[in-house]
Write an enzyme that holds these catalytic residues in place. Structure first.
Site, mmCIF file in Angstrom:
data_model
loop_
_atom_site.group_PDB
_atom_site.id
_atom_site.type_symbol
_atom_site.label_atom_id
_atom_site.label_comp_id
_atom_site.label_asym_id
_atom_site.label_seq_id
_atom_site.Cartn_x
_atom_site.Cartn_y
_atom_site.Cartn_z
ATOM 1 N N ASP A 46 12.986 2.468 -0.542
ATOM 2 C CA ASP A 46 13.696 4.157 -0.971
ATOM 3 C C ASP A 46 13.453 4.818 -0.043
ATOM 4 O O ASP A 46 14.298 5.415 0.807
ATOM 5 C CB ASP A 46 13.249 4.832 -2.333
ATOM 6 C CG ASP A 46 14.078 4.210 -3.546
ATOM 7 O OD1 ASP A 46 15.077 3.601 -3.494
ATOM 8 O OD2 ASP A 46 13.410 3.438 -4.741
ATOM 9 N N ALA A 187 -4.492 17.333 -10.524
ATOM 10 C CA ALA A 187 -6.029 17.738 -11.159
ATOM 11 C C ALA A 187 -6.832 19.052 -10.503
ATOM 12 O O ALA A 187 -7.175 19.464 -10.354
ATOM 13 C CB ALA A 187 -7.364 17.134 -9.972
HETATM 14 P P1 NAP Z 1 4.948 4.909 0.881
HETATM 15 O O1 NAP Z 1 3.506 5.280 0.444
HETATM 16 O O2 NAP Z 1 5.148 3.521 2.129
HETATM 17 O O3 NAP Z 1 5.543 4.365 -0.491
HETATM 18 C C1 NAP Z 1 6.103 4.730 -1.514
HETATM 19 C C2 NAP Z 1 6.364 4.053 -2.668
HETATM 20 O O4 NAP Z 1 7.222 5.590 -2.989
HETATM 21 C C3 NAP Z 1 7.494 2.930 -1.881
HETATM 22 O O5 NAP Z 1 7.374 2.507 -3.052
HETATM 23 C C4 NAP Z 1 8.769 3.917 -2.170
HETATM 24 O O6 NAP Z 1 9.834 2.578 -2.625
HETATM 25 C C5 NAP Z 1 8.650 4.964 -3.246
HETATM 26 N N1 NAP Z 1 9.605 5.672 -3.947
HETATM 27 C C6 NAP Z 1 10.327 6.291 -2.687
HETATM 28 N N2 NAP Z 1 11.075 6.865 -3.004
HETATM 29 C C7 NAP Z 1 10.923 6.484 -4.489
HETATM 30 C C8 NAP Z 1 12.146 7.328 -5.348
HETATM 31 N N3 NAP Z 1 12.564 8.786 -5.286
HETATM 32 N N4 NAP Z 1 11.654 7.115 -6.710
HETATM 33 C C9 NAP Z 1 10.918 5.903 -6.708
HETATM 34 N N5 NAP Z 1 10.142 5.095 -5.904
HETATM 35 C C10 NAP Z 1 10.498 5.410 -4.243
HETATM 36 O O7 NAP Z 1 5.962 6.424 1.305
HETATM 37 P P2 NAP Z 1 7.112 6.187 1.593
HETATM 38 O O8 NAP Z 1 8.820 4.838 0.895
HETATM 39 O O9 NAP Z 1 7.550 6.636 2.945
HETATM 40 O O10 NAP Z 1 7.890 7.044 0.372
HETATM 41 C C11 NAP Z 1 7.309 8.768 1.000
HETATM 42 C C12 NAP Z 1 7.199 9.012 -1.056
HETATM 43 O O11 NAP Z 1 5.886 8.311 -1.124
HETATM 44 C C13 NAP Z 1 7.415 10.170 -0.943
HETATM 45 O O12 NAP Z 1 7.597 10.598 -1.020
HETATM 46 C C14 NAP Z 1 6.344 10.093 -2.792
HETATM 47 O O13 NAP Z 1 7.058 10.281 -3.347
HETATM 48 C C15 NAP Z 1 5.611 8.916 -2.401
HETATM 49 N N6 NAP Z 1 3.970 8.890 -2.723
HETATM 50 C C16 NAP Z 1 3.315 8.622 -3.869
HETATM 51 C C17 NAP Z 1 2.718 8.630 -4.262
HETATM 52 C C18 NAP Z 1 2.148 8.141 -5.377
HETATM 53 O O14 NAP Z 1 3.166 7.302 -6.616
HETATM 54 N N7 NAP Z 1 0.980 8.497 -5.593
HETATM 55 C C19 NAP Z 1 1.582 9.252 -3.430
HETATM 56 C C20 NAP Z 1 1.893 9.689 -2.276
HETATM 57 C C21 NAP Z 1 3.319 9.618 -1.586
HETATM 58 P P3 NAP Z 1 10.779 1.568 -1.949
HETATM 59 O O15 NAP Z 1 9.364 0.516 -1.368
HETATM 60 O O16 NAP Z 1 11.729 1.054 -2.069
HETATM 61 O O17 NAP Z 1 10.426 2.196 0.272
#
Ligand code: NAP
Length: 266
Positions: A46, A187
């Site tokens: 993603d 939070a």
């Molecule tokens: P990353 O930190 O390397 O990975 C974030 C994870 O989120 C990866 O496993 C990615 O999937 C997954 N992901 C991305 N879009 C998604 C969606 N629409 N639905 C479900 N899972 C999704 O960062 P990145 O790959 O560059 O992605 C950036 C995204 O990380 C941000 O947009 C944010 O949503 C997410 N994020 C999440 C958290 C948290 O959950 N606490 C914290 C910070 C950021 P893949 O492994 O398939 O790439």
């Protein structure tokens, strides 16, 4: 002839698959056009599709996206490598259907004369204080003051981003056919002085959410995987964007099935 581009996560498996795709599409007489593709094939996860979206966000009306995952099942990357030959035949031979998903428009305004900046997010925008102290802001919804937020930050997500950061914050999963945005708290501090609603809010199209910053500290604004660190941000305005992302659909894979397979189990 359909013009295509391929984006890779950059690992060996994704790069090898990209080579195979280019070779097979060449055999069908299709050429890669990285400048003006009509379809972008993202290979990785993603996160790879998020990057591809930002690379081509200037031509969303002309470009459709399709994602192949080389790791775990994704929400945007929902084809597996074993299906690639099938996918290539579809791309080369059949006109594809388009499914559109809503995007988030974010307008950042500044306390000085700096021109406001506009961004599009596919997953979400987050607003946090960049110095480790809490974020304090007035939250206005549709022009009316709603609450004064004090806490770690706020996450404003699209429906397709609702399964990402938003979900980790206790937000609801929204079907991408709902043109809406969701505000989830990080939070929040709730006491006699500060009070927030405490629940995620879902806003329809054209209901604008405006975050007016009350402490002058630097804030950190993220747009998907990008971080914007600017001094003197005065407000961040979010609403459902006029633009949409277009996905090429070659076979049905219902959203709730993807949710089930990703989070509940097969
Ligand atoms: P990353 O930190 O390397 O990975 C974030 C994870 O989120 C990866 O496993 C990615 O999937 C997954 N992901 C991305 N879009 C998604 C969606 N629409 N639905 C479900 N899972 C999704 O960062 P990145 O790959 O560059 O992605 C950036 C995204 O990380 C941000 O947009 C944010 O949503 C997410 N994020 C999440 C958290 C948290 O959950 N606490 C914290 C910070 C950021 P893949 O492994 O398939 O790439």
């Amino acid at each position: 002839m359909l013009k295509y581009a391929v984006a890779s996560r950059g690992d060996d498996i994704s790069d090898a698959l990209v080579e195979r795709i280019i070779q097979s599409l060449n055999e069908f007489g299709l050429n890669q056009d990285k400048q003006e593709p009509e379809i972008v094939i993202s290979v990785g996860g993603d996160g790879t599709l998020l990057q591809a979206f930002h690379d081509y966000s200037h031509r969303l009306e002309e470009t459709a996206f399709v994602g192949i995952h080389t790791g775990h099942l994704g929400f945007y990357a929902d084809w597996i490598p074993d299906e690639v030959e099938n996918l290539i035949i579809h791309i080369a031979k059949t006109p594809f259907q388009i499914v559109e998903y809503p995007l988030l428009e974010v307008v950042v305004r500044y306390g000085d004369e700096t021109t406001p900046k506009r961004y599009l997010a596919l997953n979400e925008s987050t607003v946090k204080n960049s110095e480790g102290s809490s974020l304090v802001c007035n939250v206005e919804i549709k022009g009316e003051t709603f609450e004064t937020f004090r806490g770690d930050g706020l996450c404003i997500s699209t429906p397709s981003g609702s399964t990402a950061y938003n979900k980790a914050l206790g937000g609801a999963i929204l079907h991408p056919s709902l043109a809406s945005l969701q505000i989830a708290e990080m939070a929040s501090i709730n006491n006699r002085v500060y009070r927030t609603v405490g629940s995620p809010l879902v806003l329809p199209q054209h209901h604008t959410c405006l975050l007016k910053l009350l402490n002058n500290a630097d804030v950190q604004v993220t747009i998907d995987h990008y971080t914007i660190n600017h001094e003197d941000i005065s407000s961040i305005q979010c609403r459902v964007a006029e633009e949409k992302i277009r996905f090429a659909r070659f076979r049905p894979f219902p959203f709730w099935k993807r949710v089930k397979e990703s989070f509940v189990g097969e």
